[in-house]
Design a protein around this motif. Structure first.
Motif, PDB file in Angstrom:
ATOM      1  N   LYS A  92       4.602   7.249   4.032  1.00  0.00           N
ATOM      2  CA  LYS A  92       5.642   7.169   5.060  1.00  0.00           C
ATOM      3  C   LYS A  92       5.104   6.501   6.314  1.00  0.00           C
ATOM      4  O   LYS A  92       5.770   5.687   6.949  1.00  0.00           O
ATOM      5  CB  LYS A  92       6.135   8.576   5.394  1.00  0.00           C
ATOM      6  CG  LYS A  92       7.479   8.554   6.065  1.00  0.00           C
ATOM      7  CD  LYS A  92       7.994   9.971   6.225  1.00  0.00           C
ATOM      8  CE  LYS A  92       9.001  10.012   7.342  1.00  0.00           C
ATOM      9  NZ  LYS A  92       8.987  11.292   8.022  1.00  0.00           N
ATOM     10  N   LYS A  93       3.872   6.846   6.633  1.00  0.00           N
ATOM     11  CA  LYS A  93       3.257   6.237   7.813  1.00  0.00           C
ATOM     12  C   LYS A  93       3.145   4.725   7.634  1.00  0.00           C
ATOM     13  O   LYS A  93       3.403   3.947   8.546  1.00  0.00           O
ATOM     14  CB  LYS A  93       1.879   6.826   8.046  1.00  0.00           C
ATOM     15  CG  LYS A  93       1.913   8.227   8.594  1.00  0.00           C
ATOM     16  CD  LYS A  93       0.554   8.589   9.123  1.00  0.00           C
ATOM     17  CE  LYS A  93       0.547   9.920   9.815  1.00  0.00           C
ATOM     18  NZ  LYS A  93       0.817  11.055   8.918  1.00  0.00           N
ATOM     19  N   TYR A  94       2.751   4.309   6.427  1.00  0.00           N
ATOM     20  CA  TYR A  94       2.583   2.875   6.230  1.00  0.00           C
ATOM     21  C   TYR A  94       3.926   2.154   6.164  1.00  0.00           C
ATOM     22  O   TYR A  94       4.043   1.016   6.595  1.00  0.00           O
ATOM     23  CB  TYR A  94       1.734   2.595   4.992  1.00  0.00           C
ATOM     24  CG  TYR A  94       0.273   2.712   5.319  1.00  0.00           C
ATOM     25  CD1 TYR A  94      -0.407   1.649   5.889  1.00  0.00           C
ATOM     26  CD2 TYR A  94      -0.403   3.900   5.144  1.00  0.00           C
ATOM     27  CE1 TYR A  94      -1.718   1.762   6.252  1.00  0.00           C
ATOM     28  CE2 TYR A  94      -1.716   4.026   5.501  1.00  0.00           C
ATOM     29  CZ  TYR A  94      -2.373   2.956   6.050  1.00  0.00           C
ATOM     30  OH  TYR A  94      -3.683   3.070   6.430  1.00  0.00           O
TER      31      TYR A  94
ATOM     32  N   GLU B   7       0.242  14.682   0.317  1.00  0.00           N
ATOM     33  CA  GLU B   7      -0.586  13.923   1.263  1.00  0.00           C
ATOM     34  C   GLU B   7      -0.318  12.431   1.148  1.00  0.00           C
ATOM     35  O   GLU B   7      -0.119  11.736   2.140  1.00  0.00           O
ATOM     36  CB  GLU B   7      -2.058  14.205   0.976  1.00  0.00           C
ATOM     37  CG  GLU B   7      -2.970  13.853   2.120  1.00  0.00           C
ATOM     38  CD  GLU B   7      -4.417  14.072   1.722  1.00  0.00           C
ATOM     39  OE1 GLU B   7      -5.266  13.383   2.266  1.00  0.00           O
ATOM     40  OE2 GLU B   7      -4.661  14.919   0.836  1.00  0.00           O
TER      41      GLU B   7
ATOM     42  N   ALA C  98       6.323   3.098   7.989  1.00  0.00           N
ATOM     43  CA  ALA C  98       6.637   3.024   9.426  1.00  0.00           C
ATOM     44  C   ALA C  98       5.931   1.836  10.063  1.00  0.00           C
ATOM     45  O   ALA C  98       6.525   1.089  10.846  1.00  0.00           O
ATOM     46  CB  ALA C  98       6.217   4.315  10.106  1.00  0.00           C
TER      47      ALA C  98
ATOM     48  N   TYR D 268       0.847  -1.198   0.000  1.00  0.00           N
ATOM     49  CA  TYR D 268       0.000   0.000   0.000  1.00  0.00           C
ATOM     50  C   TYR D 268       0.878   1.242   0.000  1.00  0.00           C
ATOM     51  O   TYR D 268       0.640   2.194  -0.756  1.00  0.00           O
ATOM     52  CB  TYR D 268      -0.903  -0.042   1.230  1.00  0.00           C
ATOM     53  CG  TYR D 268      -1.896   1.088   1.314  1.00  0.00           C
ATOM     54  CD1 TYR D 268      -2.687   1.407   0.229  1.00  0.00           C
ATOM     55  CD2 TYR D 268      -2.056   1.814   2.480  1.00  0.00           C
ATOM     56  CE1 TYR D 268      -3.601   2.437   0.301  1.00  0.00           C
ATOM     57  CE2 TYR D 268      -2.969   2.837   2.573  1.00  0.00           C
ATOM     58  CZ  TYR D 268      -3.742   3.154   1.480  1.00  0.00           C
ATOM     59  OH  TYR D 268      -4.642   4.164   1.559  1.00  0.00           O
TER      60      TYR D 268
ATOM     61  N   ASN E 100       8.532  13.865  13.570  1.00  0.00           N
ATOM     62  CA  ASN E 100       8.990  12.553  13.113  1.00  0.00           C
ATOM     63  C   ASN E 100      10.295  12.595  12.328  1.00  0.00           C
ATOM     64  O   ASN E 100      10.587  11.694  11.574  1.00  0.00           O
ATOM     65  CB  ASN E 100       7.910  11.920  12.247  1.00  0.00           C
ATOM     66  CG  ASN E 100       6.673  11.658  13.050  1.00  0.00           C
ATOM     67  OD1 ASN E 100       6.753  11.167  14.156  1.00  0.00           O
ATOM     68  ND2 ASN E 100       5.538  12.022  12.493  1.00  0.00           N
TER      69      ASN E 100
ATOM     70  N   LEU F 205      12.748   9.639  12.342  1.00  0.00           N
ATOM     71  CA  LEU F 205      12.469   8.327  11.774  1.00  0.00           C
ATOM     72  C   LEU F 205      13.385   7.994  10.605  1.00  0.00           C
ATOM     73  O   LEU F 205      13.992   6.944  10.562  1.00  0.00           O
ATOM     74  CB  LEU F 205      11.004   8.250  11.341  1.00  0.00           C
ATOM     75  CG  LEU F 205      10.579   6.884  10.843  1.00  0.00           C
ATOM     76  CD1 LEU F 205      10.765   5.843  11.914  1.00  0.00           C
ATOM     77  CD2 LEU F 205       9.151   6.900  10.356  1.00  0.00           C
TER      78      LEU F 205
ATOM     79  N   GLN G 174       3.021  11.507   2.634  1.00  0.00           N
ATOM     80  CA  GLN G 174       3.009  11.434   4.103  1.00  0.00           C
ATOM     81  C   GLN G 174       2.330  10.144   4.573  1.00  0.00           C
ATOM     82  O   GLN G 174       2.808   9.483   5.489  1.00  0.00           O
ATOM     83  CB  GLN G 174       2.305  12.656   4.676  1.00  0.00           C
ATOM     84  CG  GLN G 174       3.252  13.828   4.818  1.00  0.00           C
ATOM     85  CD  GLN G 174       2.530  15.141   5.006  1.00  0.00           C
ATOM     86  OE1 GLN G 174       1.318  15.221   4.810  1.00  0.00           O
ATOM     87  NE2 GLN G 174       3.267  16.156   5.387  1.00  0.00           N
ATOM     88  N   THR G 175       1.229   9.826   3.893  1.00  0.00           N
ATOM     89  CA  THR G 175       0.556   8.574   4.265  1.00  0.00           C
ATOM     90  C   THR G 175       1.451   7.379   3.994  1.00  0.00           C
ATOM     91  O   THR G 175       1.547   6.458   4.811  1.00  0.00           O
ATOM     92  CB  THR G 175      -0.748   8.433   3.455  1.00  0.00           C
ATOM     93  OG1 THR G 175      -1.410   9.678   3.439  1.00  0.00           O
ATOM     94  CG2 THR G 175      -1.638   7.387   4.059  1.00  0.00           C
TER      95      THR G 175
END
Lengths: 247, 303
Positions: free
Chosen positions: B223-225, B217, B227, B206, B266, B269, B220-221
């Motif tokens: 990167k979160k996934y 956007e 993480a 994903y 963050n 990270l 950033q998302t």
């Protein structure tokens, strides 16, 4: 008093063992009869789809926090909106399961078959046991029990002085009726064994309304507060990496 | 999914059978149970059982299951004659069966007679529109034909009814990625994450799709996934580490100068990811370390 009662070995040979054997044989016979009578019925696409929708809604509910808020909202609208949402059931359309059952003769037929294969042999064996073996003690279990077990183990004997560890023949029949599941699963294979207790439960659960569960899922989804957990994951990932780097 | 103990058992049985220690039937049963694709072995050992009347009768009614298994394996190995014989035997035993009709359609499909196979599958589906295996065969056939759009169409039709089938969602996601339809692929991966939220593979894919889509956007998302993948794999996934670095660099480029609040929180990270990567390379591939440093420098992340 308990020591005085000696059971005739003939009882063992002519009641206890034949009763169990007959129960097992009837169970096996019934399995084959019901297998013969079983009709393959094609499931209704609508019902299958409803089941799948419910499954998906449940997934969405339980894992909602793992997808971005935008995606979650899109899915919720797709499932729950009032116009054509999949979980939305128009008021007039929620048909009664009972009515549906009567409109479909196949369904009633199926139920009758199930009933036939269950009730008829049961009544017959019960009558048989009652007629031939009622009213005497057939076995003794090797440990003492409290008075409460009397109604379970000494069905058919109305004597309050007999020790509870004696089992009457009718009770032996009942114990066999409900306790042979393990044996059947050995004889007929794991998934074929279906004991009567389970069957009875199935009967009770019959007639559940699928539309109601759709509505319940919709309500559940409607009240979910979406809280995206992924931002927390960044911190957690940092912690993981820190630990890894330090090693 | 095949668990480790099951795999061990399978390997043990396999070596036993290969060395002539018997147990071929158990081996075939296990393959069937675990749905593993070892067609050459199935064909070889299945045929030895089927060609020996004594062995064949010893398995009783499972004989027919074995015929089916061997037929499918034979199709996979391009031995059409064997498959044809198996199907013929089955047809004789079960003249009316739909399951055999599907096998026959599969034979047509394997021979490359697409149109006839398609016709056969369609008529099967007309009789029973809820036949999942036939639906899937049709998708696979469209894919084998090279008609990816048709495969997508069939798959969508299938998912309209069986929308909780996550394997189908996965297939669709991979097809969409191959067609570069990333938005659709992202939707499919979301669906996969919903059905199995703790599988890091889906988080990673994903994130890949989101990174490819681009835009602040999405980055950033993504990167979160990445993480979350790092967290779920315990930092062992190199691709996720790289992904974090790439996302960080892309975000930095997009938000030149004006760093927002979230980034400040963050920013550790990606530097941690860089360190983890360097450490991993030092340990496992020291010769490629300069390559890594130069790559990271070009991303302007390494100090």
């Amino acid at each position: 008093m308990a020591e005085d009662l000696v059971l005739d070995t003939a009882i063992r040979d002519w009641v206890l063992i034949p009763l169990s054997v007959v129960m097992v044989l009837i169970g096996v016979l019934r399995y084959f009869v019901s297998k013969l009578m079983r009709s393959y019925q094609t499931p209704d696409p609508k019902i299958v789809k409803e089941g799948q929708v419910i499954l998906r809604a449940r997934n969405l509910k339980s894992a909602a926090n793992f997808i971005p808020p935008k995606s979650f909202r899109a899915r919720r609208i797709y499932l729950c909106n009032e116009e054509n949402g999949l979980l939305h059931v128009p008021k007039g359309q929620a048909q009664n399961a009972q009515a549906q059952m009567f409109s479909d003769p196949n369904m009633a037929m199926d139920m009758m078959k199930k009933n036939l294969s269950m009730i008829i042999p049961q009544t017959l064996t019960f009558a048989w046991v009652n007629f031939f073996f009622s009213g005497f003690v057939a076995a003794k279990i090797p440990f003492p029990l409290t008075q409460r077990f009397r109604s379970m183990l000494q069905n058919g004997i109305d004597l309050s002085t007999v020790d509870v560890s004696y089992v009457s023949s009718r009770s032996w029949y009942f114990l066999n009726l409900f306790g042979l599941r393990g044996l059947f699963s050995l004889i007929l294979g794991e998934e074929n064994a279906m004991d009567d207790t389970q069957r009875m439960m199935q009967m009770g659960g019959f007639g559940m309304d699928p539309t109601r569960s759709l509505g319940a899922e919709k309500d559940n989804l409607d009240i979910i507060q979406h809280d995206w957990v992924l931002s927390k994951f960044e911190q957690r990932a940092e912690a993981t990496l820190r630990k890894l780097v330090k090693q | 999914m095949v668990s480790k103990s099951e795999e061990e058992q399978l390997n043990r049985l396999e070596s036993q059978v290969e060395n002539g220690g018997g147990g071929a039937w158990e081996y075939l049963c296990l393959i069937r149970k675990l749905k593993i694709r070892r067609s050459d072995n199935v064909l070889k050992y299945g045929l030895t059982i089927l060609n020996d009347p004594k062995k064949r009768s010893s398995i009783g009614n499972d004989e027919w299951t074995l015929y089916e298994q061997v037929a499918i394996a034979a199709l996979d190995c391009h031995s059409y004659d064997v498959a044809k014989d198996c199907i013929k035997v089955l047809r004789k035993k079960f003249p009316e069966s739909k399951r055999i009709a599907r096998l026959e359609a599969m034979l047509l499909e394997a021979k490359g007679l697409w149109e006839e196979a398609d016709k056969a599958y369609s008529s099967l589906l007309e009789d029973n529109p809820l036949d999942q295996a036939t639906h899937k065969r049709r998708v696979a056939m469209a894919k084998a034909e090279g008609d990816i759009l048709k495969a997508v169409e069939w798959l969508n039709k299938y998912l309209e009814i069986f929308m909780a089938d996550h394997e189908a969602w996965r297939e669709l996601a991979e097809i969409y990625v191959s067609l570069q339809m990333y938005k659709q692929a992202a939707f499919c991966y979301e669906e996969l994450i919903l059905s199995q939220p703790t599988v890091p593979l889906y988080h990673l894919s994903y994130a890949d799709v989101l990174y490819t889509l681009g835009g602040l956007e999405n980055l950033q998302t993504a990167k979160k996934y990445y993480a979350s993948t790092i967290d779920l794999t315990g930092g062992k996934n190199t691709r996720a580490l790289y992904g974090t670095c790439l996302c960080a660099s892309a975000i930095a480029q997009l938000t030149k100068g004006g760093r927002n609040r979230e980034d400040k929180e963050n920013q550790d990270l990606h530097s941690l990811a860089v360190t983890a990567l360097e450490k991993d390379y030092k340990k496992r591939a020291p010769s490629k370390l300069p390559l890594l440093t130069s790559t990271l420098r070009s991303l302007k992340l390494s100090s």
